[in-house]
Scaffold this motif. Sequence first.
Motif, mmCIF file in Angstrom:
data_model
loop_
_atom_site.group_PDB
_atom_site.id
_atom_site.type_symbol
_atom_site.label_atom_id
_atom_site.label_comp_id
_atom_site.label_asym_id
_atom_site.label_seq_id
_atom_site.Cartn_x
_atom_site.Cartn_y
_atom_site.Cartn_z
ATOM 1 N N VAL A 1 0.839 -1.201 0.000
ATOM 2 C CA VAL A 1 0.000 0.000 0.000
ATOM 3 C C VAL A 1 0.875 1.253 0.000
ATOM 4 C CG1 VAL A 1 -1.566 1.319 1.456
ATOM 5 C CG2 VAL A 1 -2.046 -1.045 1.003
ATOM 6 N N LEU A 2 1.926 1.225 0.822
ATOM 7 C CA LEU A 2 2.850 2.371 0.861
ATOM 8 C C LEU A 2 3.558 2.536 -0.475
ATOM 9 C CD1 LEU A 2 4.049 4.531 2.712
ATOM 10 C CD2 LEU A 2 5.868 2.944 3.230
ATOM 11 N N SER B 1 1.430 4.334 -2.961
ATOM 12 C CA SER B 1 1.344 5.769 -2.721
ATOM 13 C C SER B 1 2.635 6.475 -3.101
ATOM 14 C CB SER B 1 1.018 6.031 -1.254
ATOM 15 O OG SER B 1 -0.227 5.484 -0.958
ATOM 16 N N LEU C 1 2.668 6.823 -6.779
ATOM 17 C CA LEU C 1 1.775 7.904 -7.186
ATOM 18 C C LEU C 1 2.467 9.259 -7.058
ATOM 19 C CD1 LEU C 1 -1.132 8.722 -7.912
ATOM 20 C CD2 LEU C 1 -1.626 8.796 -5.512
ATOM 21 N N LEU C 2 3.352 9.357 -6.073
ATOM 22 C CA LEU C 2 4.008 10.639 -5.823
ATOM 23 C C LEU C 2 5.235 10.829 -6.705
ATOM 24 C CD1 LEU C 2 3.387 12.867 -3.806
ATOM 25 C CD2 LEU C 2 5.141 11.930 -2.348
ATOM 26 N N PRO D 1 -1.115 2.937 -7.992
ATOM 27 C CA PRO D 1 -2.334 2.662 -7.231
ATOM 28 C C PRO D 1 -3.147 1.487 -7.755
ATOM 29 C CG PRO D 1 -2.144 4.973 -7.679
ATOM 30 C CD PRO D 1 -1.081 4.316 -8.460
ATOM 31 N N LEU E 1 -3.952 -4.378 -0.608
ATOM 32 C CA LEU E 1 -5.255 -4.507 0.037
ATOM 33 C C LEU E 1 -5.720 -5.959 0.046
ATOM 34 C CD1 LEU E 1 -7.215 -2.161 1.068
ATOM 35 C CD2 LEU E 1 -8.721 -3.262 -0.528
ATOM 36 N N LEU F 1 -4.036 -7.531 2.924
ATOM 37 C CA LEU F 1 -4.633 -7.110 4.202
ATOM 38 C C LEU F 1 -5.963 -7.811 4.438
ATOM 39 C CD1 LEU F 1 -3.958 -3.272 4.200
ATOM 40 C CD2 LEU F 1 -2.876 -4.984 5.604
ATOM 41 N N VAL G 1 1.974 2.870 9.046
ATOM 42 C CA VAL G 1 2.446 2.842 7.651
ATOM 43 C C VAL G 1 1.321 3.255 6.704
ATOM 44 C CG1 VAL G 1 3.240 1.315 5.809
ATOM 45 C CG2 VAL G 1 4.254 1.155 8.055
ATOM 46 N N ILE G 2 0.089 2.764 6.981
ATOM 47 C CA ILE G 2 -1.030 3.109 6.095
ATOM 48 C C ILE G 2 -1.363 4.597 6.215
ATOM 49 C CG2 ILE G 2 -3.442 2.627 5.559
ATOM 50 C CD1 ILE G 2 -2.962 -0.197 6.531
ATOM 51 N N LEU H 1 0.811 6.899 6.873
ATOM 52 C CA LEU H 1 1.868 7.561 6.090
ATOM 53 C C LEU H 1 1.499 7.561 4.605
ATOM 54 C CD1 LEU H 1 4.735 8.766 6.034
ATOM 55 C CD2 LEU H 1 5.591 6.458 5.719
ATOM 56 N N ALA H 2 0.985 6.410 4.126
ATOM 57 C CA ALA H 2 0.559 6.323 2.729
ATOM 58 C C ALA H 2 -0.564 7.321 2.447
ATOM 59 C CB ALA H 2 0.104 4.906 2.412
ATOM 60 N N LEU H 3 -1.487 7.479 3.412
ATOM 61 C CA LEU H 3 -2.583 8.440 3.237
ATOM 62 C C LEU H 3 -2.042 9.868 3.166
ATOM 63 C CD1 LEU H 3 -5.415 7.100 5.527
ATOM 64 C CD2 LEU H 3 -5.664 7.808 3.191
ATOM 65 N N LEU I 1 0.930 10.757 2.056
ATOM 66 C CA LEU I 1 1.531 10.909 0.726
ATOM 67 C C LEU I 1 0.445 11.146 -0.321
ATOM 68 C CD1 LEU I 1 4.244 8.107 0.751
ATOM 69 C CD2 LEU I 1 4.581 10.539 0.986
ATOM 70 N N ASN I 2 -0.724 10.465 -0.129
ATOM 71 C CA ASN I 2 -1.830 10.666 -1.067
ATOM 72 C C ASN I 2 -2.353 12.084 -1.012
ATOM 73 O OD1 ASN I 2 -1.897 8.160 -2.114
ATOM 74 N ND2 ASN I 2 -3.272 7.374 -0.563
ATOM 75 N N TRP J 1 -0.657 14.679 -0.235
ATOM 76 C CA TRP J 1 0.354 15.486 -0.919
ATOM 77 C C TRP J 1 0.127 15.448 -2.424
ATOM 78 C CZ3 TRP J 1 6.367 14.655 -0.196
ATOM 79 C CH2 TRP J 1 7.025 15.708 -0.816
ATOM 80 N N THR K 1 -7.082 6.553 -4.797
ATOM 81 C CA THR K 1 -6.129 5.827 -3.960
ATOM 82 C C THR K 1 -6.407 6.064 -2.481
ATOM 83 O OG1 THR K 1 -4.584 6.343 -5.702
ATOM 84 C CG2 THR K 1 -3.702 5.285 -3.777
ATOM 85 N N ASN L 1 -6.939 3.299 0.397
ATOM 86 C CA ASN L 1 -6.110 3.275 1.607
ATOM 87 C C ASN L 1 -6.955 3.400 2.864
ATOM 88 O OD1 ASN L 1 -3.917 3.024 0.029
ATOM 89 N ND2 ASN L 1 -3.002 4.979 0.527
ATOM 90 N N ALA M 1 -8.201 0.071 3.649
ATOM 91 C CA ALA M 1 -7.145 -0.723 4.288
ATOM 92 C C ALA M 1 -7.018 -0.363 5.766
ATOM 93 C CB ALA M 1 -5.819 -0.481 3.568
#
Lengths: 111, 89
Positions: free
Chosen positions: A19-20, A23, A26-27, A39, A47, A50, B12-13, B15-17, B19-20, B22, B39, B43, B46
């Motif tokens: 998941v990370l 993201s 995406l960045l 994504p 997902l 999870l 961690v999730i 952190l991903a949010l 970044l999203n 951003w 995304t 997330n 998740a």
Amino acid sequence: MTTLEWLISGLLCVGALFVLLGSVALLKLPDFYTRLHGPTKATTLGLGSLVLASMVFFNLQLETLSLQQLLIALFLFISAPVTAHMLIKVAMHHKLKHHHTTQGVDKLPAD
Amino acid sequence: MFSLILLAVMAVIILALCLNIWSLLRGPAVADRLLALDTMYINSIALLLVYGVYASSQLYFEAALLIAMLGFVSTVAVCKFLLRGDIIE
């Protein structure tokens, strides 16, 4: 910790990592056409992992029957490609700028 | 130990949010923002799933399923609007 808890933890860690990764992709990736990959693929895989972890937790650890998680996974695995297809259609319609190394832009239809 | 791992996974999730968010603010095109929002939906599903395991409660799956459906429908609706200038023709 029991073996089952180790298994669940492993699945959760793999899921969180993917998941990370989605993201970050995406960045960091240069244009929309490459950015779409992160994504739609990495995040969906994460997902799925999870969901598998929570299925193992509820069905084996707590020994309750729960199938909602399967429904979530199924729905997301169906809807993610459809969303990606719609988004790429939007990008082609708006003729978004592409990075010079992006492949296949010559196959885009002319006006 | 197990709850600590769950908390770390949630961090961690989150952190991903972040970044999203951003990339949602950065854009630059509308399609990029839409992709970032989609995304974020996934997330947040998740995050809800992991929180459901943390709280040992099945209540959160209904919410996750609802977010999944509404996220998909709203993304497709906005895509349709961007493509055709109208949602239902």
